[in-house]
Design a protein around this motif. Structure first.
Motif, PDB file in Angstrom:
ATOM      1  N   ALA A   1       0.853  -1.186   0.000  1.00 27.32           N
ATOM      2  CA  ALA A   1       0.000   0.000   0.000  1.00 27.32           C
ATOM      3  C   ALA A   1       0.888   1.233   0.000  1.00 27.32           C
ATOM      4  O   ALA A   1       2.072   1.173   0.357  1.00 27.32           O
ATOM      5  CB  ALA A   1      -0.916   0.001   1.220  1.00 27.32           C
ATOM      6  N   LEU A   2       0.302   2.359  -0.397  1.00 23.95           N
ATOM      7  CA  LEU A   2       1.035   3.618  -0.360  1.00 23.95           C
ATOM      8  C   LEU A   2       0.039   4.767  -0.272  1.00 23.95           C
ATOM      9  O   LEU A   2      -1.163   4.577  -0.418  1.00 23.95           O
ATOM     10  CB  LEU A   2       1.955   3.772  -1.577  1.00 23.95           C
ATOM     11  CG  LEU A   2       1.447   3.367  -2.971  1.00 23.95           C
ATOM     12  CD1 LEU A   2       0.403   4.331  -3.490  1.00 23.95           C
ATOM     13  CD2 LEU A   2       2.617   3.289  -3.955  1.00 23.95           C
TER      14      LEU A   2
ATOM     15  N   LYS B   1       2.815  -1.974   9.733  1.00 19.17           N
ATOM     16  CA  LYS B   1       2.005  -3.042   9.157  1.00 19.17           C
ATOM     17  C   LYS B   1       0.789  -2.408   8.490  1.00 19.17           C
ATOM     18  O   LYS B   1       0.216  -1.467   9.009  1.00 19.17           O
ATOM     19  CB  LYS B   1       1.556  -4.045  10.248  1.00 19.17           C
ATOM     20  CG  LYS B   1       2.711  -4.807  10.868  1.00 19.17           C
ATOM     21  CD  LYS B   1       2.183  -5.905  11.802  1.00 19.17           C
ATOM     22  CE  LYS B   1       3.334  -6.624  12.498  1.00 19.17           C
ATOM     23  NZ  LYS B   1       4.213  -7.310  11.528  1.00 19.17           N
ATOM     24  N   PHE B   2       0.419  -2.944   7.329  1.00 17.32           N
ATOM     25  CA  PHE B   2      -0.728  -2.412   6.595  1.00 17.32           C
ATOM     26  C   PHE B   2      -1.917  -3.332   6.847  1.00 17.32           C
ATOM     27  O   PHE B   2      -1.868  -4.528   6.579  1.00 17.32           O
ATOM     28  CB  PHE B   2      -0.396  -2.334   5.103  1.00 17.32           C
ATOM     29  CG  PHE B   2       0.750  -1.384   4.813  1.00 17.32           C
ATOM     30  CD1 PHE B   2       0.507  -0.051   4.591  1.00 17.32           C
ATOM     31  CD2 PHE B   2       2.057  -1.839   4.798  1.00 17.32           C
ATOM     32  CE1 PHE B   2       1.562   0.818   4.338  1.00 17.32           C
ATOM     33  CE2 PHE B   2       3.117  -0.995   4.551  1.00 17.32           C
ATOM     34  CZ  PHE B   2       2.873   0.354   4.328  1.00 17.32           C
ATOM     35  N   MET B   3      -2.994  -2.749   7.376  1.00 13.66           N
ATOM     36  CA  MET B   3      -4.151  -3.564   7.804  1.00 13.66           C
ATOM     37  C   MET B   3      -5.421  -3.101   7.075  1.00 13.66           C
ATOM     38  O   MET B   3      -5.489  -1.982   6.606  1.00 13.66           O
ATOM     39  CB  MET B   3      -4.343  -3.450   9.317  1.00 13.66           C
ATOM     40  CG  MET B   3      -3.071  -3.833  10.108  1.00 13.66           C
ATOM     41  SD  MET B   3      -3.239  -3.617  11.869  1.00 13.66           S
ATOM     42  CE  MET B   3      -4.414  -4.923  12.237  1.00 13.66           C
TER      43      MET B   3
END
Length: 373
Positions: free
Chosen positions: A272-273, A371-373
């Motif tokens: 993600a960004l 962390k991408f959630m």
């Protein structure tokens, strides 16, 4: 007996590529833990130094860690082993592992972090985003008797003087007459004490960068036949090469901002960004800067970039960029991990050329804190 590789052998390779002079003055680059004469038969390359990375180096038998982010960013007032920084120092010393840091100097260096990122995005026509260092340029003029011209000229060229673009040993020569009178105590190569001499001489002129001035001067003195050679250094205004932070380049084909964001995700391996829409109809000119690039929005606009790819963008910087018509793609600070493979590959090649026996290992530990959630 085969010479053992030391930490200092590897430091020389790193600083030939990314010399300390390229670093920002606030940046504590260099050997932070350990000693230069320590053995370094194996080297672990990492983005960050953590306790797990130190243990990884020990298990691999590495005597040296090369990192991009300094584990000791601010001076320590104490080394308490109940603090994170103190534990890193204690563990490194206990396991006999030295730690060397190449940070903003590796960002600036040609082929360094920002060039790696620009190439990863497929950019062409790559230039620097903002100049941070300019190599001083000098001209050396030395007066030499005719029978020593070739020896002196070759010594200058071999020491690195007269390198212009793809050419080496460049020089200009002018013939004239040198006059001098040796005094008591002199040991003249030509002439006698107390008698004025007029000697046919050649003036040799070469250009050189400031970083090799001492080396060139010493080579010239050693090759020159005179007891006290006559020579001058002149500061030149023109420059051979500029160095700087960040890179700007062009995509092979224009993209929409959404397509470009997907391109960055795929090329940088991030799930993600964050994206700031500057209202561009298409993205073609791209500025990229590893790490924290909020301060370089103005530089990106000045270079006519459509988008800036960088990390750690704050709320107000994002608003300012959008108002200036600059899009931003923020894939995070951790994309600088590209340096792990890049440094390993570069050092392997340079060590082989230099006849240095060393194994370079890439750290497998991911130090991304988010962390991408």
């Amino acid at each position: 007996m085969e010479k053992k590789t030391t930490v200092n052998d590897i430091i020389r390779l790193m600083e030939e590529w990314a010399p300390k002079k390229f670093a920002y003055d606030w940046d504590p680059v260099g050997l932070q833990i350990g000693r230069p004469d320590a053995p370094a038969e194996k080297v672990l390359v990492t983005l960050d130094v953590t306790e797990d990375v130190i243990r990884e180096a020990a298990e691999a038998g590495a005597g040296l860690i090369i990192a991009h982010h300094p584990p000791l960013f601010r001076p320590l007032k104490s080394v308490r082993t109940d603090t994170p920084h103190g534990r890193i120092v204690e563990l490194s010393l206990r396991l006999g592992i030295s730690v060397y840091v190449a940070h903003t100097n590796l960002d600036v260096a040609p082929g360094g972090v920002n060039d790696m990122l620009a190439r990863k995005l497929g950019l062409s026509g790559i230039t620097i985003l903002e100049e941070t260092y300019r190599e001083p340029l000098f001209k050396l003029a030395v007066f030499t008797p005719h029978d020593s011209v070739e020896k002196v000229r070759k010594a200058l060229g071999d020491a690195g003087a007269g390198a212009i673009g793809d050419y080496t040993h460049c020089s200009y020569e002018l013939e004239g007459t040198g006059r001098f009178t040796p005094t008591d105590g002199a040991d003249p190569y030509i002439g006698s004490v107390g008698k004025e001499e007029a000697v046919p001489e050649t003036k040799i002129e070469v250009v050189l960068t400031g970083s090799i001035r001492e080396r060139v001067e010493q080579a010239m003195i050693e090759a020159h036949p005179y007891e006290e050679p006559a020579y001058d250094f002149f500061v030149l205004d023109q420059r051979l090469e500029e160095y700087g932070i960040g890179r700007v380049g062009s995509l092979p084909e224009p993209m929409t901002l959404e397509t470009f964001a997907d391109h960055v995700k795929e090329r940088m391996g991030v799930p993600a960004l964050r994206v700031v829409d500057g209202g561009n109809e298409e993205i073609r000119n791209v500025a990229v800067l590893g790490g924290s690039g909020a301060k370089y929005v103005g530089a990106a606009v000045g270079k006519k970039a459509d988008v800036l790819v960088t990390g750690d963008i704050d709320f107000h910087t994002a608003q300012d960029a959008a108002n200036l018509g600059l899009s931003i793609v923020d894939p995070g600070h951790h994309i600088e991990r590209i340096m792990v493979g890049g440094v390993r590959e570069h050092l392997e090649q340079e060590a082989q050329k230099a006849g240095i026996n060393c194994e370079f290992i890439e750290s497998a530990i991911i130090t991304e804190p988010f962390k991408f959630m």
